[in-house]
Design a protein around this motif. Structure first.
Motif, PDB file in Angstrom:
ATOM      1  N   PRO A  18     -18.213  45.702  10.538  1.00 26.27           N
ATOM      2  CA  PRO A  18     -17.020  44.935  10.907  1.00 26.27           C
ATOM      3  C   PRO A  18     -15.777  45.810  11.016  1.00 26.27           C
ATOM      4  CG  PRO A  18     -18.273  43.786   9.211  1.00 26.27           C
ATOM      5  CD  PRO A  18     -18.886  45.155   9.351  1.00 26.27           C
ATOM      6  N   ALA A  19     -15.638  46.797  10.086  1.00 21.37           N
ATOM      7  CA  ALA A  19     -14.474  47.690  10.138  1.00 21.37           C
ATOM      8  C   ALA A  19     -14.507  48.547  11.389  1.00 21.37           C
ATOM      9  CB  ALA A  19     -14.433  48.563   8.890  1.00 21.37           C
ATOM     10  N   ARG A  20     -15.728  49.038  11.735  1.00 21.76           N
ATOM     11  CA  ARG A  20     -15.830  49.839  12.967  1.00 21.76           C
ATOM     12  C   ARG A  20     -15.415  49.021  14.174  1.00 21.76           C
ATOM     13  NH1 ARG A  20     -21.465  52.415  11.570  1.00 21.76           N
ATOM     14  NH2 ARG A  20     -22.096  50.393  12.359  1.00 21.76           N
ATOM     15  N   GLY A  21     -15.752  47.743  14.164  1.00 24.93           N
ATOM     16  CA  GLY A  21     -15.359  46.880  15.278  1.00 24.93           C
ATOM     17  C   GLY A  21     -13.853  46.758  15.393  1.00 24.93           C
ATOM     18  N   TRP A  22     -13.191  46.588  14.226  1.00 20.46           N
ATOM     19  CA  TRP A  22     -11.731  46.487  14.234  1.00 20.46           C
ATOM     20  C   TRP A  22     -11.094  47.786  14.727  1.00 20.46           C
ATOM     21  CZ3 TRP A  22      -8.987  42.332  14.222  1.00 20.46           C
ATOM     22  CH2 TRP A  22      -9.448  41.169  13.603  1.00 20.46           C
ATOM     23  N   LEU A  23     -11.613  48.916  14.246  1.00 20.43           N
ATOM     24  CA  LEU A  23     -11.057  50.203  14.673  1.00 20.43           C
ATOM     25  C   LEU A  23     -11.225  50.409  16.172  1.00 20.43           C
ATOM     26  CD1 LEU A  23     -12.211  52.549  11.761  1.00 20.43           C
ATOM     27  CD2 LEU A  23      -9.876  51.858  12.313  1.00 20.43           C
ATOM     28  N   SER A  24     -12.400  50.051  16.679  1.00 26.91           N
ATOM     29  CA  SER A  24     -12.655  50.198  18.106  1.00 26.91           C
ATOM     30  C   SER A  24     -11.730  49.306  18.924  1.00 26.91           C
ATOM     31  CB  SER A  24     -14.112  49.864  18.402  1.00 26.91           C
ATOM     32  OG  SER A  24     -14.379  49.950  19.786  1.00 26.91           O
ATOM     33  N   ALA A  25     -11.539  48.082  18.465  1.00 32.59           N
ATOM     34  CA  ALA A  25     -10.641  47.161  19.185  1.00 32.59           C
ATOM     35  C   ALA A  25      -9.206  47.662  19.153  1.00 32.59           C
ATOM     36  CB  ALA A  25     -10.747  45.769  18.559  1.00 32.59           C
ATOM     37  N   ALA A  26      -8.773  48.172  17.984  1.00 30.83           N
ATOM     38  CA  ALA A  26      -7.403  48.687  17.867  1.00 30.83           C
ATOM     39  C   ALA A  26      -7.194  49.877  18.783  1.00 30.83           C
ATOM     40  CB  ALA A  26      -7.117  49.073  16.417  1.00 30.83           C
ATOM     41  N   LEU A  27      -8.212  50.749  18.860  1.00 34.89           N
ATOM     42  CA  LEU A  27      -8.112  51.910  19.733  1.00 34.89           C
ATOM     43  C   LEU A  27      -8.005  51.488  21.190  1.00 34.89           C
ATOM     44  CD1 LEU A  27      -8.102  54.972  19.978  1.00 34.89           C
ATOM     45  CD2 LEU A  27     -10.610  54.911  20.060  1.00 34.89           C
ATOM     46  N   ARG A  28      -8.809  50.496  21.569  1.00 36.03           N
ATOM     47  CA  ARG A  28      -8.753  50.013  22.956  1.00 36.03           C
ATOM     48  C   ARG A  28      -7.390  49.407  23.272  1.00 36.03           C
ATOM     49  NH1 ARG A  28     -14.155  48.255  21.884  1.00 36.03           N
ATOM     50  NH2 ARG A  28     -13.400  46.122  21.488  1.00 36.03           N
ATOM     51  N   LEU A  29      -6.853  48.660  22.304  1.00 37.26           N
ATOM     52  CA  LEU A  29      -5.519  48.075  22.515  1.00 37.26           C
ATOM     53  C   LEU A  29      -4.449  49.144  22.653  1.00 37.26           C
ATOM     54  CD1 LEU A  29      -5.558  45.040  20.037  1.00 37.26           C
ATOM     55  CD2 LEU A  29      -5.467  44.949  22.538  1.00 37.26           C
ATOM     56  N   LEU A  30      -4.562  50.196  21.823  1.00 38.88           N
ATOM     57  CA  LEU A  30      -3.598  51.291  21.883  1.00 38.88           C
ATOM     58  C   LEU A  30      -3.655  51.996  23.238  1.00 38.88           C
ATOM     59  CD1 LEU A  30      -1.500  53.016  20.416  1.00 38.88           C
ATOM     60  CD2 LEU A  30      -3.376  54.436  19.562  1.00 38.88           C
ATOM     61  N   VAL A  31      -4.866  52.262  23.707  1.00 40.12           N
ATOM     62  CA  VAL A  31      -5.032  52.898  25.012  1.00 40.12           C
ATOM     63  C   VAL A  31      -4.493  52.004  26.123  1.00 40.12           C
ATOM     64  CG1 VAL A  31      -6.729  53.718  26.689  1.00 40.12           C
ATOM     65  CG2 VAL A  31      -6.978  54.316  24.273  1.00 40.12           C
ATOM     66  N   ALA A  32      -4.790  50.711  26.032  1.00 39.55           N
ATOM     67  CA  ALA A  32      -4.304  49.779  27.051  1.00 39.55           C
ATOM     68  C   ALA A  32      -2.779  49.717  27.056  1.00 39.55           C
ATOM     69  CB  ALA A  32      -4.885  48.394  26.798  1.00 39.55           C
ATOM     70  N   ALA A  33      -2.182  49.697  25.849  1.00 40.97           N
ATOM     71  CA  ALA A  33      -0.717  49.663  25.762  1.00 40.97           C
ATOM     72  C   ALA A  33      -0.109  50.930  26.354  1.00 40.97           C
ATOM     73  CB  ALA A  33      -0.283  49.494  24.309  1.00 40.97           C
ATOM     74  N   LEU A  34      -0.733  52.080  26.041  1.00 40.09           N
ATOM     75  CA  LEU A  34      -0.241  53.346  26.580  1.00 40.09           C
ATOM     76  C   LEU A  34      -0.329  53.363  28.099  1.00 40.09           C
ATOM     77  CD1 LEU A  34       0.826  56.181  26.086  1.00 40.09           C
ATOM     78  CD2 LEU A  34      -1.533  56.966  25.792  1.00 40.09           C
ATOM     79  N   LEU A  35      -1.424  52.865  28.626  1.00 42.75           N
ATOM     80  CA  LEU A  35      -1.588  52.813  30.084  1.00 42.75           C
ATOM     81  C   LEU A  35      -0.556  51.886  30.714  1.00 42.75           C
ATOM     82  CD1 LEU A  35      -5.486  52.729  30.419  1.00 42.75           C
ATOM     83  CD2 LEU A  35      -3.949  54.626  30.973  1.00 42.75           C
ATOM     84  N   CYS A  36      -0.255  50.783  30.044  1.00 47.74           N
ATOM     85  CA  CYS A  36       0.761  49.861  30.558  1.00 47.74           C
ATOM     86  C   CYS A  36       2.137  50.525  30.596  1.00 47.74           C
ATOM     87  CB  CYS A  36       0.815  48.599  29.700  1.00 47.74           C
ATOM     88  SG  CYS A  36      -0.577  47.485  29.959  1.00 47.74           S
ATOM     89  N   VAL A  37       2.453  51.250  29.510  1.00 50.87           N
ATOM     90  CA  VAL A  37       3.741  51.956  29.463  1.00 50.87           C
ATOM     91  C   VAL A  37       3.827  52.985  30.585  1.00 50.87           C
ATOM     92  CG1 VAL A  37       5.127  53.567  28.116  1.00 50.87           C
ATOM     93  CG2 VAL A  37       4.116  51.569  27.008  1.00 50.87           C
ATOM     94  N   LEU A  38       2.757  53.757  30.750  1.00 49.39           N
ATOM     95  CA  LEU A  38       2.743  54.768  31.811  1.00 49.39           C
ATOM     96  C   LEU A  38       2.863  54.127  33.185  1.00 49.39           C
ATOM     97  CD1 LEU A  38      -0.016  57.198  30.470  1.00 49.39           C
ATOM     98  CD2 LEU A  38       2.461  57.549  30.482  1.00 49.39           C
ATOM     99  N   LEU A  39       2.241  52.970  33.364  1.00 48.80           N
ATOM    100  CA  LEU A  39       2.330  52.267  34.640  1.00 48.80           C
ATOM    101  C   LEU A  39       3.762  51.805  34.909  1.00 48.80           C
ATOM    102  CD1 LEU A  39       0.990  51.050  37.133  1.00 48.80           C
ATOM    103  CD2 LEU A  39       0.475  49.011  35.756  1.00 48.80           C
TER     104      LEU A  39
END
Length: 347
Positions: A18-39
């Motif tokens: 379950p913790a790995r799932g949360w970490l993976s989701a948080a990482l994906r959100l961080l990457v998505a947020a960064l991509l949005c900012v760059l866009l």
């Protein structure tokens, strides 16, 4: 020979699923947020390149003119009787000569020839090749304008950011100024100026011109934020209408406008004790009358700063305008014009 059994090694600890799932989701959100900012940054940069395509002479209002002063061509607008005593207006951050539209006629009616000037990089004046926006350089442009007009000593009014260069000009060439008026001026007095210190990683990144240009294109000259920033400077938020904001946005079409704002911002933030007008002694030695006009609700340059200036200059006077903040001339034009007429008629 009997050997003792080896102790079993503990299996390596594992992150629970379950913790790995949360970490993976948080990482994906961080990457998505960064991509949005760059866009957003990329789109803002493209918008900047698309919009900023006009020269000052193509974009400026036709009623103004340019005068050579120091190292630039200053754009000015003039009002009132050409033979009346001259009065020069310098504006604040993000403003230009056109933002005095609710005030210049009242000043002219008080018996003055009103000259509203655009201080670079704001407005439609040309920008200095050396990218020098220091307070001293701006003061020399004001002095150059007074000399170019050939009108003798002037009443000099400086609002907000423009108050620093106006005060500096009065100190550098006191014979050019007969009356200094400071309206909610951003002076930045320093009793004991300290050497400038490095601002760390953020300041280092802001020192890279393309990066700071991209930042300002995203949050500064981006039209979606114009009303937001203007409201930060006023106490009466209702005056920030779409039509008022549009006046402030008119110079946004100039070629290189956003980049020049970044050049100005770096110098404005870095100046510390280099100007006469940043030191109390500079004000104590002012030979001309000083009038201070201040919004009672100003949170950008609080009223306490005006009282400090008043104490430094013998015989100076302070007019406090109730119910308004840092830009009283647009927050309550009727009150501002009434008090200014009194100041101008009875200096």
């Amino acid at each position: 020979m009997i050997t003792e059994p080896r102790a079993r090694r503990a299996p390596p600890s594992k992150v629970p699923r379950p913790a790995r799932g949360w970490l993976s989701a948080a990482l994906r959100l961080l990457v998505a947020a960064l991509l949005c900012v760059l866009l957003v940054v990329a789109l803002s940069w493209v918008r900047m390149l698309w919009v900023e395509d006009r020269s000052p002479r193509q974009a400026a209002p036709a009623q103004g003119r340019w005068l050579h002063a120091h190292d630039v061509e200053l754009y000015v607008q003039e009002f009132g009787d050409p033979a009346a005593p001259p009065m020069v207006l310098t504006h604040g951050t993000g403003a230009w000569s056109g933002t005095w539209d609710q005030n210049v006629q009242a000043m002219a009616a008080a018996g003055y020839r009103v000259i509203a000037v655009d201080l670079p990089p704001f407005g439609f004046s040309t920008r200095p090749a050396a990218r020098d926006y220091s307070r001293c350089a701006q003061a020399r442009r004001i002095i150059g304008l007074i000399d170019a007009l050939k009108l003798g000593p002037v009443t000099l009014l400086g609002h907000s950011y423009g108050g620093g260069p106006a005060a500096e000009a009065a100190m550098l060439q006191p014979d050019r100024v007969r009356h200094l008026i400071l309206v909610d001026a951003a002076i930045g007095l320093l009793e004991n100026p300290a050497p400038a210190k490095s601002g760390g990683v953020v300041a280092g990144l802001f020192g890279i011109r393309p990066l700071r240009t991209a930042l300002i294109a995203t949050v500064g000259t981006q039209p979606l934020f114009s009303e937001f920033w203007l409201r930060k400077f006023v106490a009466r938020k209702e005056v920030v209408t779409s039509s008022r904001t549009e006046i402030y946005r008119k110079p946004f079409v100039l070629d290189g406008f956003t980049a020049s704002l970044g050049d100005w911002a770096v110098q404005f933030a870095g100046e510390s004790g280099r100007s006469l007008s940043e030191r109390p002694e500079g004000f104590r030695r002012l030979p001309m009358p000083l009038t201070l006009v201040w919004g009672q609700e100003d949170t950008i340059t609080p009223l306490s700063q005006a009282r400090t200036l008043q104490q430094l200059v013998a015989g100076s006077r302070l007019l406090v305008l109730p119910g308004v903040g840092h830009i009283p001339q647009i927050e309550d034009p009727a009150l501002f014009n009434l008090r200014m007429a009194e100041v101008l008629r009875y200096p």
